[in-house]
Every structure is written in structure tokens, then in C-alpha cells.
Design a protein around this motif. Structure first.
Motif, short mmCIF file in Angstrom:
data_model
loop_
_atom_site.label_atom_id
_atom_site.label_comp_id
_atom_site.label_asym_id
_atom_site.label_seq_id
_atom_site.Cartn_x
_atom_site.Cartn_y
_atom_site.Cartn_z
N ASP A 108 -0.73 -1.65 -6.86
CA ASP A 108 -1.45 -1.30 -8.09
C ASP A 108 -0.51 -1.20 -9.28
OD1 ASP A 108 -3.83 -1.26 -6.70
OD2 ASP A 108 -3.82 0.92 -6.38
N GLN A 166 0.61 6.31 -7.21
CA GLN A 166 0.15 4.94 -7.36
C GLN A 166 0.62 4.12 -6.17
OE1 GLN A 166 -1.65 3.72 -10.00
NE2 GLN A 166 -1.64 5.67 -11.13
N LYS A 167 -0.23 3.20 -5.69
CA LYS A 167 0.19 2.23 -4.69
C LYS A 167 1.09 1.20 -5.37
CE LYS A 167 -4.03 2.69 -1.94
NZ LYS A 167 -5.28 2.02 -1.50
N ASN A 168 2.11 0.75 -4.64
CA ASN A 168 3.02 -0.24 -5.22
C ASN A 168 2.29 -1.47 -5.75
OD1 ASN A 168 5.23 1.38 -4.69
ND2 ASN A 168 5.91 0.22 -2.90
N GLN A 189 0.81 -1.22 0.00
CA GLN A 189 0.00 0.00 0.00
C GLN A 189 0.85 1.28 0.00
OE1 GLN A 189 -3.52 -0.28 -0.32
NE2 GLN A 189 -2.66 -2.29 -0.79
N GLN A 190 2.16 1.14 -0.06
CA GLN A 190 3.02 2.33 -0.11
C GLN A 190 2.76 3.09 -1.42
OE1 GLN A 190 4.23 -0.82 -0.11
NE2 GLN A 190 5.08 -1.20 1.91
N ILE A 191 2.70 4.40 -1.31
CA ILE A 191 2.34 5.24 -2.46
C ILE A 191 3.55 6.00 -2.96
CG2 ILE A 191 0.95 7.22 -3.22
CD1 ILE A 191 -1.20 6.30 -1.22
N ARG A 222 4.32 7.18 2.01
CA ARG A 222 3.79 7.89 0.85
C ARG A 222 4.72 9.03 0.46
NH1 ARG A 222 0.16 12.52 0.84
NH2 ARG A 222 -0.56 12.87 -1.29
#
Length: 354
Positions: free
Chosen positions: A260, A256-258, A220-222, A299
């Protein structure tokens, strides 16, 4: 202009040099130590241009740098040479301290001596452009916060701490000695010729081989993604028209989330490379979650409003268009990737220089 580029055999540096030689009339000297991430094959398309020269040297070698400055007589230096991989900095920070801090200090002193000796008109026009990262700012926890040029520094990794230190040195040499500097801090770059250990090329190449696609933590890292050719255009705008002493943040407006990002790569591969490895039904099935990186920032997001307002730069690529170009490039250049992965790009270089 005559532009000396440090680290020009790296990912961003080679994109900058390709841009300079194909889109401008400038002359270029590429000064690169050729560590593992330096690959002259990334410059094969422009290496025969008469406006291009290459010198293998360490930015911390003041004698070599001084000789290069005296011989080439640049109107600007664009400093991209750096150790830049966070995981490597965690495993072994020493190289990051030596190159990013000590190397930048040594380079600044060499450039200052050169600049001081220039005749007044050339001295006034000279620029030292230091290229840095948004990771010096640490991370953002709010969903709407953005890094600006005045965001306090709070680096999280040995890599980002070393880049923060180099930024401070550059600003100090401007304040103390009057060296005409420009600074840029960019978001995550991606695109052709990216070293295969980085997220996007790693996922593409692992998927094509049917290997796991490792995602840190919950994915979830952005990150804000910037197509490398858009970055090269931005750097030229800054070195040509930026205001001395100023910092410009360069971002792609593409958060973008990693996870995704990895899923988007898988979707493109389903379309562009439908012949899957044996035993793989869907590329997305290869995604695996692994233990998170120590100190992993949550993020990053850049406010690139200043460079747009003052210099008129905006990215041309959306994340979707840039990622499609990137995946297509890797599919079309698997031999380049193979030579990096098996180390032959280095072995042949070492053999030629023996």
C-alpha cells in the motif's frame, strides 16, 4: 545545552541537528565516521551556524571521543551512530557487530569516564540518550497487538540483534555504574534526505526512471511509519524532560502494508510528476514482486502512549501528509539524490580530506 550527536550526518541524525539549530538555542557537535550513509550535504542548510561543529571520528575510537568530550564539554550525548540497513546486515553482519555493539560499548566507557569527572551539578544534569529501533522486539502476529516499552526482545536479523545488544549495554551501564541514560525505540522513519536504498526513496527514484518497483514477497508486511521531523521533536522532548533510566517508544500511529505504501507513492507521482518515462502508462505498472527477505518480520506497530502521557508528544504528520511532503522533496531535490546514487558526495569529501 551543549549536545554531542553521534551519527549526525545520517538520515535521522541530520534531521535532529537541523531541528536543534533551527528550532532551539542549543549548541551541537556532530561526531560522525562518514560511512556510505553519512552525507554532510544533508546539513548544508545549517552547517554555517556558529552553534554547529563537525568532527569526523569513529565512536569506537576512544581517544578521539575522549578528546571531543573534553573539548566540547557536552551536557548531553544523543547516540544515533549505527549501521541500520537490514539487507546489508544479512549480506555482511560484521560491520553491524563492530559499530552497533563494540562501538556502543566503547562510547559508553568514554562517556562514563567523562561523566564521572564532572562537577556534581553538571554530573547530575548530564544525559546519555541512546536511540534505537522497534525491530529489537521482533514482529507481531496479531492484528491488534502493539509493542510497548516492556515487550520482550526477540530480534530477527543481524541488524536488530546488534541493536538489541546495544540497548542491553546501555541499560547495564545505568544499572551497574549509575550512568544517567535514556532510551528510545522508534518505528520506520521516512522523509527528506533518506538514503536512496531505503523503501520509500527507492520507489520514488525507480519510478521516475521507469525501473521496476521491487516489493518483497506479497507486500503484506506491515510497518508503522514515522515522519522523521516528528521523530526529531520527540527525541528533544526525551533528552530534555525524560526520566533517567526510562525507555520511550516513538511511533507515528501510521500502520501501512508495504504494498500500500508503494501504491500510495505511485498515486502521488501520477499527480505530481505526470511526465512519465517512455513506455510507462501508469507508475503502478512498474510494481514487481521479488523473493522475500530471509527472516522478514510480518508486522511492527508501536504503542506510543507513554511518551504522549508523560511528555506530551504526538506526531504532527499523518502518513498521507508526510508522504506528500516526502515525494515533493525528492522531486525538488533530484540533484541531491543523483549525487548519492553516483557516489560523488563521497568522492568530493574524500578529495577534500586528502
Amino acid at each position: 545545552m551543549r549536545i554531542l550527536v553521534t551519527g549526525g550526518a545520517g538520515f535521522i541524525g541530520s534531521a535532529l541537528i537541523r531541528h536543534l539549530l533551527t528550532e532551539t538555542g542549543h549548541e551541537v557537535l556532530n561526531l560522525d565516521k562518514l560511512t556510505y550513509a553519512g552525507n554532510l550535504e544533508s546539513l548544508a542548510a545549517v552547517s554555517s551556524d556558529p552553534r554547529y561543529q563537525f568532527l569526523q571520528a569513529d565512536i569506537a575510537d576512544s581517544q578521539a571521543v575522549g578528546a571531543a568530550l573534553a573539548s566540547f564539554q557536552p551536557d548531553a550525548m544523543m547516540h544515533l551512530a549505527a549501521e541500520s540497513h537490514v539487507d546489508r546486515s544479512i549480506d555482511g553482519p560484521s560491520d553491524f557487530i563492530q559499530t552497533n555493539i563494540v562501538g556502543t560499548y566503547s562510547l559508553l566507557e568514554s562517556v562514563r569516564a567523562y561523566w564521572m569527572a564532572l562537577e556534581p551539578e553538571r554530573k547530575a544534569a548530564f544525559r546519555f540518550h541512546h536511540i534505537s529501533t522497534d525491530e529489537v522486539y521482533g514482529d507481531l502476529h496479531g492484528v491488534d497487538d502493539l509493542f510497548t516499552e516492556t515487550t520482550p526482545y526477540a530480534p530477527s536479523s543481524p541488524y536488530s540483534a546488534s541493536k538489541a545488544a546495544s540497548d542491553h549495554l546501555v541499560r547495564a551501564w545505568h544499572r551497574t555504574y549509575g550512568l544517567p541514560v535514556l532510551l528510545t525505540n522508534c518505528s520506520n522513519n521516512y522523509g527528506p534526505y533518506h538514503f536512496p536504498e531505503k523503501l520509500i526513496p527507492l520507489m520514488i527514484l525507480n519510478a521516475l526512471e521507469g525501473k521496476p518497483l521491487p516489493v518483497y514477497g506479497n507486500g503484506q508486511q506491515i510497518r508503522d511509519w514515522l515522519f522523521v521531523e516528528d521523530h526529531a521533536r520527540a527525541l528533544m522532548e526525551v533528552v530534555s524532560r525524560g526520566q533517567v533510566g526510562e525507555t520511550y517508544n516513538i511511533g507515528g500511529h501510521n500502520e501501512q502494508k508495504n504494498l500500500d505504501v508503494v501504491r500510495a507513492i505511485c498515486a502521488l507521482l501520477e499527480e505530481l510528476a505526470p511526465q512519465k518515462p517512455a513506455g510507462v502508462a501508469r507508475f503502478e505498472d512498474l510494481i514487481s514482486f521479488v523473493k522475500d527477505r530471509p527472516g522478514h518480520d510480518v508486522r511492527y506497530a508501536i504503542d506510543a502512549g507513554k511518551i504522549e502521557r508523560e511528555l506530551g508528544w504526538t506526531p504532527r504528520e499523518t502518513f498521507e501528509s508526510g508522504l506528500r511532503k516526502t515525494v515533493r522533496w525528492y522531486l525538488d531535490n533530484l540533484q541531491w539524490c543523483q549525487r548519492v546514487q553516483d557516489g560523488s558526495y563521497q568522492r568530493e569529501r574524500l578529495g577534500a580530506s586528502a
